[in-house]
Scaffold this motif. Structure first.
Motif, PDB file in Angstrom:
ATOM      1  N   ILE A  35       0.865  -1.162   0.142  1.00  0.00           N
ATOM      2  CA  ILE A  35       0.080  -0.028  -0.020  1.00  0.00           C
ATOM      3  C   ILE A  35       1.007   1.197  -0.068  1.00  0.00           C
ATOM      4  N   ILE A  36       0.807   2.053  -1.116  1.00  0.00           N
ATOM      5  CA  ILE A  36       1.676   3.240  -1.334  1.00  0.00           C
ATOM      6  C   ILE A  36       0.842   4.336  -1.052  1.00  0.00           C
ATOM      7  N   GLU A  37       1.431   5.313  -0.225  1.00  0.00           N
ATOM      8  CA  GLU A  37       0.720   6.446   0.036  1.00  0.00           C
ATOM      9  C   GLU A  37       1.461   7.850  -0.460  1.00  0.00           C
ATOM     10  N   MET A  38       0.787   8.718  -1.277  1.00  0.00           N
ATOM     11  CA  MET A  38       1.412   9.826  -1.785  1.00  0.00           C
ATOM     12  C   MET A  38       0.499  11.208  -1.146  1.00  0.00           C
ATOM     13  N   HIS A  39       1.379  11.959  -0.881  1.00  0.00           N
ATOM     14  CA  HIS A  39       0.769  13.171  -0.487  1.00  0.00           C
ATOM     15  C   HIS A  39       1.163  14.501  -1.568  1.00  0.00           C
ATOM     16  N   LEU A  40       0.208  14.885  -2.152  1.00  0.00           N
ATOM     17  CA  LEU A  40       0.666  16.050  -3.263  1.00  0.00           C
ATOM     18  C   LEU A  40       0.046  17.104  -2.755  1.00  0.00           C
ATOM     19  N   SER A  41       0.470  18.412  -3.371  1.00  0.00           N
ATOM     20  CA  SER A  41      -0.100  19.556  -3.319  1.00  0.00           C
ATOM     21  C   SER A  41      -1.363  19.533  -4.174  1.00  0.00           C
ATOM     22  N   HIS A  42      -2.308  20.319  -3.750  1.00  0.00           N
ATOM     23  CA  HIS A  42      -3.574  20.474  -4.772  1.00  0.00           C
ATOM     24  C   HIS A  42      -3.172  20.914  -5.861  1.00  0.00           C
ATOM     25  N   GLY A  43      -3.984  20.207  -7.111  1.00  0.00           N
ATOM     26  CA  GLY A  43      -3.762  21.211  -8.395  1.00  0.00           C
ATOM     27  C   GLY A  43      -3.571  20.113  -9.409  1.00  0.00           C
ATOM     28  N   ARG A  44      -3.070  18.895  -9.083  1.00  0.00           N
ATOM     29  CA  ARG A  44      -2.673  18.030 -10.236  1.00  0.00           C
ATOM     30  C   ARG A  44      -4.051  17.337 -10.769  1.00  0.00           C
ATOM     31  N   THR A  45      -3.849  17.178 -12.257  1.00  0.00           N
ATOM     32  CA  THR A  45      -5.031  16.831 -13.011  1.00  0.00           C
ATOM     33  C   THR A  45      -5.089  15.198 -12.718  1.00  0.00           C
ATOM     34  N   ALA A  46      -6.580  14.832 -13.039  1.00  0.00           N
ATOM     35  CA  ALA A  46      -6.770  13.531 -12.855  1.00  0.00           C
ATOM     36  C   ALA A  46      -5.906  12.438 -13.571  1.00  0.00           C
ATOM     37  N   GLU A  47      -5.391  13.113 -15.143  1.00  0.00           N
ATOM     38  CA  GLU A  47      -4.485  12.573 -15.914  1.00  0.00           C
ATOM     39  C   GLU A  47      -3.024  12.160 -15.139  1.00  0.00           C
ATOM     40  N   GLN A  48      -2.575  13.376 -14.659  1.00  0.00           N
ATOM     41  CA  GLN A  48      -1.180  13.317 -13.900  1.00  0.00           C
ATOM     42  C   GLN A  48      -1.323  12.399 -12.800  1.00  0.00           C
ATOM     43  N   LYS A  49      -2.235  12.211 -12.155  1.00  0.00           N
ATOM     44  CA  LYS A  49      -2.584  11.003 -10.931  1.00  0.00           C
ATOM     45  C   LYS A  49      -2.456   9.714 -11.669  1.00  0.00           C
ATOM     46  N   ARG A  50      -3.030   9.573 -12.453  1.00  0.00           N
ATOM     47  CA  ARG A  50      -3.065   8.197 -13.264  1.00  0.00           C
ATOM     48  C   ARG A  50      -1.635   7.974 -13.424  1.00  0.00           C
ATOM     49  N   LYS A  51      -1.124   8.742 -14.344  1.00  0.00           N
ATOM     50  CA  LYS A  51       0.291   8.488 -14.825  1.00  0.00           C
ATOM     51  C   LYS A  51       1.128   8.267 -13.693  1.00  0.00           C
ATOM     52  N   VAL A  52       1.130   9.094 -12.437  1.00  0.00           N
ATOM     53  CA  VAL A  52       1.965   8.742 -11.621  1.00  0.00           C
ATOM     54  C   VAL A  52       1.654   7.484 -10.812  1.00  0.00           C
ATOM     55  N   ALA A  53       0.322   7.044 -10.553  1.00  0.00           N
ATOM     56  CA  ALA A  53      -0.131   5.676 -10.033  1.00  0.00           C
ATOM     57  C   ALA A  53       0.563   4.573 -10.872  1.00  0.00           C
ATOM     58  N   SER A  54       0.266   4.790 -12.215  1.00  0.00           N
ATOM     59  CA  SER A  54       0.889   3.838 -13.223  1.00  0.00           C
ATOM     60  C   SER A  54       2.430   3.652 -13.072  1.00  0.00           C
ATOM     61  N   ALA A  55       3.110   4.526 -12.893  1.00  0.00           N
ATOM     62  CA  ALA A  55       4.484   4.624 -12.925  1.00  0.00           C
ATOM     63  C   ALA A  55       4.913   3.705 -11.674  1.00  0.00           C
ATOM     64  N   VAL A  56       4.277   4.268 -10.223  1.00  0.00           N
ATOM     65  CA  VAL A  56       4.706   3.744  -9.170  1.00  0.00           C
ATOM     66  C   VAL A  56       4.199   2.136  -9.062  1.00  0.00           C
ATOM     67  N   THR A  57       3.047   1.919  -9.832  1.00  0.00           N
ATOM     68  CA  THR A  57       2.658   0.573  -9.718  1.00  0.00           C
ATOM     69  C   THR A  57       3.698  -0.546 -10.685  1.00  0.00           C
ATOM     70  N   GLU A  58       4.210   0.014 -11.607  1.00  0.00           N
ATOM     71  CA  GLU A  58       5.197  -0.659 -12.421  1.00  0.00           C
ATOM     72  C   GLU A  58       6.436  -0.843 -11.685  1.00  0.00           C
ATOM     73  N   ALA A  59       6.905   0.361 -10.831  1.00  0.00           N
ATOM     74  CA  ALA A  59       8.015   0.120 -10.139  1.00  0.00           C
ATOM     75  C   ALA A  59       8.020  -0.965  -8.813  1.00  0.00           C
ATOM     76  N   VAL A  60       6.860  -0.817  -8.292  1.00  0.00           N
ATOM     77  CA  VAL A  60       6.488  -1.714  -7.205  1.00  0.00           C
ATOM     78  C   VAL A  60       6.664  -3.233  -7.634  1.00  0.00           C
TER      79      VAL A  60
END
Length: 75
Positions: free
Chosen positions: A3-28
């Motif tokens: 279970i990975i927790e990410m804390h981000l400053s407000h303002g990222r788009t849904a697409e940016q969050k999808r991309k980072v989630a995908s990249a982190v998933t691949e790394a894990v």
């Protein structure tokens, strides 16, 4: 189940969050040898007044950097 927790400053788009989630998933997947279905990612967004760096809110830090850049340009 990682279970990975990410804390981000407000303002990222849904697409940016999808991309980072995908990249982190691949790394894990590669680092831990688990299946993608086992990876959980929680993203919590924080307003600029709730996120601090070196004792300054992000809003304060951005304003200080803006003023410094203007002063530099004026020189």
């Amino acid at each position: 189940m990682p279970i990975i927790e990410m804390h981000l400053s407000h303002g990222r788009t849904a697409e940016q969050k999808r991309k980072v989630a995908s990249a982190v998933t691949e790394a894990v997947i590669h680092a831990l040898g688990v299946k993608s279905e086992a990876v959980r990612i929680l993203i919590t967004e924080h307003a600029n007044e709730e996120f601090f760096v070196a004792g300054e809110t992000l809003a304060e830090r951005a304003e200080r950097q803006r003023v410094a850049a203007l002063q530099e340009q004026a020189q």
